[in-house]
Motif scaffolding. Structure first.
Motif, short mmCIF file in Angstrom:
data_model
loop_
_atom_site.label_atom_id
_atom_site.label_comp_id
_atom_site.label_asym_id
_atom_site.label_seq_id
_atom_site.Cartn_x
_atom_site.Cartn_y
_atom_site.Cartn_z
N ALA A 95 9.58 -42.23 -42.08
CA ALA A 95 8.72 -43.25 -41.47
C ALA A 95 9.02 -43.40 -39.99
CB ALA A 95 8.93 -44.59 -42.18
N THR A 100 5.04 -50.48 -39.14
CA THR A 100 5.76 -49.93 -37.98
C THR A 100 6.70 -50.96 -37.35
OG1 THR A 100 3.89 -50.50 -36.55
CG2 THR A 100 3.93 -48.28 -37.47
N THR A 101 6.27 -52.21 -37.30
CA THR A 101 7.11 -53.25 -36.68
C THR A 101 8.41 -53.41 -37.45
OG1 THR A 101 5.17 -54.45 -35.88
CG2 THR A 101 7.23 -55.67 -36.01
N GLU A 154 2.06 -44.15 -33.66
CA GLU A 154 2.11 -45.46 -34.32
C GLU A 154 0.79 -45.79 -35.00
OE1 GLU A 154 3.84 -48.98 -32.77
OE2 GLU A 154 5.10 -47.89 -31.34
N THR A 181 12.70 -42.40 -33.33
CA THR A 181 11.66 -43.43 -33.41
C THR A 181 10.83 -43.51 -32.14
OG1 THR A 181 13.30 -44.65 -34.73
CG2 THR A 181 11.26 -45.78 -34.24
N SER A 211 0.56 -43.90 -38.16
CA SER A 211 1.53 -44.45 -39.11
C SER A 211 0.98 -45.71 -39.78
CB SER A 211 2.84 -44.76 -38.40
OG SER A 211 3.40 -43.60 -37.85
N ARG A 212 0.34 -46.56 -38.99
CA ARG A 212 -0.25 -47.78 -39.57
C ARG A 212 -1.37 -47.44 -40.54
NH1 ARG A 212 -0.44 -49.60 -34.07
NH2 ARG A 212 1.41 -50.81 -33.52
N ILE A 226 6.43 -42.75 -36.86
CA ILE A 226 6.18 -43.71 -35.78
C ILE A 226 6.32 -43.04 -34.43
CG2 ILE A 226 7.09 -45.79 -34.66
CD1 ILE A 226 7.89 -46.75 -37.50
N TYR A 270 10.02 -51.28 -39.39
CA TYR A 270 10.91 -50.13 -39.24
C TYR A 270 11.52 -50.07 -37.84
CZ TYR A 270 9.65 -48.20 -43.77
OH TYR A 270 9.50 -48.00 -45.12
N LYS A 271 10.74 -50.39 -36.81
CA LYS A 271 11.29 -50.38 -35.45
C LYS A 271 12.36 -51.45 -35.29
CE LYS A 271 7.39 -50.64 -33.11
NZ LYS A 271 6.51 -50.69 -31.92
N ILE A 275 2.33 -47.55 -43.11
CA ILE A 275 3.71 -47.82 -42.69
C ILE A 275 3.75 -49.10 -41.86
CG2 ILE A 275 5.63 -46.96 -41.27
CD1 ILE A 275 4.71 -44.11 -41.96
#
Length: 311
Positions: A182, A200-201, A190, A51, A193-194, A186, A203-204, A198
């Motif tokens: 995903a 991103t927040t 990022e 990640t 990805s957005r 990221i 998944y992180k 995705i």
């Protein structure tokens, strides 16, 4: 057969055969410590390697799990596995609460924030002596369930090996899933990805919580195995050791995590012959690894073999 499945089967065979080759309890002890370190490092590599989120405070989560098991079993007579589950749940909740503000940061600011988190946990463990024993540490009872106590190096090796296999299987399946793709997206970008839709927040946060919970569980098992813990296990130097295992074994490589944990757990034992120079030799080995194998051991060796096949 998938490469990941083949690798998991090879790991299972190695773990099954290894006890037949270990000559005495000392080697069993080293093997158990390698397996428990590898569990933490596999979880940390999901966060860092796959990640791209740096964590310099992961030993804090390891320490929270260890102390939760120690305090709840010693002071409140909780069953060991109930204490382990409570520690993992509390650690996961703390990681979830802190993940959103912390993971908004990037680069060195993220590294400093996670470092600060680890230091706060370490200081809290040191200062709350009425519960944790403070700098003197605290004794931890045996690991048991339904009246059956884990005792002897072979039983402890079985516990550590099963836990390592379970975490490795979980990590490999996660990586091969849409969630894993995903996470890797990221890491790549990022912003892209957005744009691709995705969250991103989310998944992180999920991978941060997962890696923290894995560290907590490994900390609980380690506490019962060692039988006595001190705040050092939640300290800064332990966090750096875990990150080094990830980097040396190979970022974004599950089996690299296991190899990195094995090497860095074994090296201090092997370098004991260099009286007074162990740290210097250890540092030189790490420098040479990063210079000649910058991607880490497993990815770099894999690239070498791929280049030879193409040649």
């Amino acid at each position: 057969m998938k490469t990941s499945t083949r690798g998991l089967l090879i790991l299972a065979v190695v773990l099954a055969v290894l006890p037949l080759l270990l000559p005495n309890s000392y080697y069993f002890d080293v093997a158990i410590r390698i397996a428990l370190n590898a569990v933490v490092v596999v979880g940390l590599n999901l966060l860092m390697g796959y990640t791209g989120q740096i964590s310099l405070g992961h030993a804090g989560f390891f320490g929270l799990g260890a102390y939760a098991s120690a305090v709840l079993t010693a002071n409140y007579n909780w069953p060991p596995f109930a204490a382990l589950a409570a520690g993992a749940a509390a650690t996961g909740l703390l990681a979830f609460v802190l993940a959103r503000p912390v993971l908004k940061l990037k680069g060195h600011t993220l590294a400093m924030a996670t470092l600060g988190l680890g230091i706060i946990i370490s200081i809290a463990i040191n200062n709350e002596g009425q519960w944790t024993g403070g700098p003197d540490g605290i004794a931890v009872g045996a690991l048991s369930a339904f009246g059956i106590e884990v005792a002897g190096e072979k039983q402890w090796y079985a516990v550590a090996a099963v836990l390592l296999l379970a975490v490795t299987w979980l990590a490999l399946n996660l990586i091969d899933s849409p969630v894993g793709r995903a996470l890797q997206a990221i890491h790549g970008s990022e912003v892209a990805s957005r744009v691709a839709g995705i969250d991103t927040t989310r998944y992180k946060v999920r991978v941060f919580v997962l890696s923290a919970v894995v560290a907590s569980i490994a900390g609980s098992i380690s506490a019962h195995y060692v039988g006595f813990i001190t705040p050092n296990m939640a300290g800064f130097f332990h966090s750096i050791e875990l990150v080094t295992m990830v980097v040396v074994g190979g970022m974004a490589s599950v089996f690299g995590s296991i190899l990195g944990a094995a090497l860095l757990t074994l090296l201090p034992q092997l370098l004991s012959a260099f009286e007074g120079w162990e740290v210097v030799v250890f540092g030189a080995i790490l420098m040479a690894t990063m210079i000649f194998l910058p991607r880490g051991l497993v990815p770099s060796v894999g690239l070498m073999f791929s280049a030879r096949k193409r040649g």
